[in-house]
Enzyme design. Structure first.
Site, mmCIF file in Angstrom:
data_model
loop_
_atom_site.group_PDB
_atom_site.id
_atom_site.type_symbol
_atom_site.label_atom_id
_atom_site.label_comp_id
_atom_site.label_asym_id
_atom_site.label_seq_id
_atom_site.Cartn_x
_atom_site.Cartn_y
_atom_site.Cartn_z
ATOM 1 N N TYR A 74 2.748 14.664 -12.125
ATOM 2 C CA TYR A 74 3.584 14.686 -13.339
ATOM 3 C C TYR A 74 2.950 15.513 -14.448
ATOM 4 C CZ TYR A 74 5.991 10.855 -11.054
ATOM 5 O OH TYR A 74 6.679 10.102 -10.151
ATOM 6 N N LYS A 123 -3.511 8.678 -0.105
ATOM 7 C CA LYS A 123 -3.196 9.468 1.092
ATOM 8 C C LYS A 123 -4.456 10.286 1.406
ATOM 9 C CE LYS A 123 -0.183 10.968 4.134
ATOM 10 N NZ LYS A 123 0.208 10.143 5.276
ATOM 11 N N ASP A 155 2.025 5.740 3.258
ATOM 12 C CA ASP A 155 3.122 5.554 4.223
ATOM 13 C C ASP A 155 3.045 4.162 4.860
ATOM 14 O OD1 ASP A 155 0.755 6.649 5.094
ATOM 15 O OD2 ASP A 155 1.639 7.915 6.655
ATOM 16 N N ASP A 158 5.236 5.196 -8.554
ATOM 17 C CA ASP A 158 6.633 5.343 -8.968
ATOM 18 C C ASP A 158 7.551 4.949 -7.816
ATOM 19 O OD1 ASP A 158 8.853 6.048 -10.379
ATOM 20 O OD2 ASP A 158 8.390 8.178 -10.553
ATOM 21 N N ASP A 209 9.693 0.982 -7.034
ATOM 22 C CA ASP A 209 11.150 0.895 -6.862
ATOM 23 C C ASP A 209 11.468 0.195 -5.543
ATOM 24 O OD1 ASP A 209 11.725 2.169 -9.234
ATOM 25 O OD2 ASP A 209 13.238 3.491 -8.347
#
Ligand code: NAD
Length: 365
Positions: free
Chosen positions: A142, A189, A221, A245, A249
């Site tokens: 970001y 990751k 993952d 993020d 959700d």
């Protein structure tokens, strides 16, 4: 206690839900003998329309001088449908986080037993889930360098982390774990990303300072799968901006709806409290938005920024009591029973406020 709160309603349902968050704060002030002073400021699409700037200087000045911020959401379909627009509502949000040094986003995934049926996940898998996410908020893709190559057909967003950014949020996550089930799951990751390898290295170092907390690492993952498969296996989840993020959700489904999830963004100064949902223009103005995420954000505000534990717990107990009485907004309605009473945004807020007084009197009796 006397405190000054800035309300940033923002766009879409942000205005509708913060009205109910404030209603509950007012009731807490009245019931517990506090004095909350409020002021409003603009951000997002609304601010662009008025001033051309998604975070006007006047707003920023007010935010720097208050004790806590209750925020709604920003966003407008104009920008969602035209990614080429240069001035955008979410720039206001990103700038605000950066300017106020809000580097840690706390997202409790609290499942109320009454909403077990509202999730798409089986109740026996969900029951007892209680996760606290720590999402890093001021680094990652970001804020890394971004752009297009000259041919305009190649684009990049740099995923970048610095040691101090990982250290400071890792400390917060380990400290929180000490007050809970003493387990931190760090999500990265590291098998492919260098920034994740730094992340893991730093988290391991910081973890040594908290020998009473168990540290485990998961690739993002695998974590995405396990969140749905075995949500009870998580206590505190520590992760970067992008992964956090997406995972939060996903985790909102554990709580039944986006409309149930509150969040706190904290750093070294003022704290900001907001639902995890966006401006939801598909339901704006219909009076059907679930205000409970904003109300639960107000509960976090009371606890974290004002140290008002009892007041915060009273808000959560009031929400629980309203759900026990069968009151729901449409997004969390249980269609398998006719005992559910569907309320609009405004009435749901009023019911929670009403229950605050009852719960306080009951506790005193
Ligand atoms: P959204 O969270 O606004 O909505 C997703 C879905 O959930 C919609 O169907 C919506 O009706 C429903 N929903 C969300 N909150 C609800 C509530 N309180 N009660 C009942 N239903 C609710 O996400 P989106 O549709 O992807 O984005 C809409 C706009 O919000 C976009 O412009 C986006 O950029 C912005 N956004 C802002 C923030 C923020 O301000 N922090 C966060 C996410 C998205």
């Amino acid at each position: 206690m006397k405190k000054r709160i800035i309300i940033l309603p923002g766009d879409g349902i942000g205005k509708e839900v913060t009205t109910e968050g404030k209603k509950v704060l007012d009731k807490i002030a009245e019931t517990f003998g506090h004095q909350f002073e409020y002021d409003y400021a603009s951000i997002g699409h609304e601010a662009i329309e008025a001033t051309g700037n998604p975070l006007p200087d006047e707003t920023l000045e007010k935010l720097k001088k208050c004790d806590a911020i209750l925020f709604g959401a920003v966003g407008h379909p104009t920008y969602d449908n035209d990614p080429t627009l240069k001035v955008r509502p979410e720039q206001g949000l990103l700038k605000m986080r950066k300017e106020l040094g809000l580097y840690a986003n706390l997202r409790p995934i609290k499942l109320f037993d009454e909403l077990l049926g509202a999730s798409s996940i089986k109740p026996e898998i969900l029951k007892g889930s209680d996760i606290l996410f720590f999402r890093e908020l001021t680094g990652d893709v970001y804020f890394g360098e971004k752009g297009r190559k000259d041919d305009r057909n190649t684009a990049y967003d740099l995923m970048i982390y610095q040691r101090f950014e990982v250290e400071r949020i890792a400390h917060k996550a380990f400290q929180a774990a000490q007050t809970r089930k003493k387990k931190v799951t760090s999500v990265d990751k590291a098998n492919v990303l260098e920034s994740s390898r730094l992340w893991r290295e730093v988290v391991q170092e910081i973890g040594k300072q908290y020998p009473d907390v168990t540290l485990e690492h998961q690739f993002v993952d695998a974590a995405a799968m396990k969140l749905i498969q075995t949500p009870r296996s998580f206590d505190v989840v520590l992760t970067g901006n992008l992964f956090g993020d997406i995972l939060t959700d996903e985790a909102s489904q554990i709580a039944g709806s986006m409309g149930m999830l509150a969040s706190a963004s904290v750093g070294d100064k003022v704290g900001l409290y907001e639902p995890i949902h966006g401006s939801a223009h598909d339901i704006t103005g219909k009076g059907i938005a679930n205000p409970l995420a904003s109300i639960l954000s107000a509960a976090l505000l009371l606890d974290i920024s004002f140290g008002m534990k009892e007041e915060s717990e009273t808000v959560i107990a009031a929400v629980e009591s309203v759900l026990k009485q069968g009151f729901r907004t449409g997004d969390i309605a249980d269609t398998s029973t006719d005992k559910t009473k569907i309320l609009n945004t405004h009435v749901m807020g009023s019911e929670v406020a009403k229950n605050i007084k009852k719960i306080k009197s009951f506790a005193q009796a």
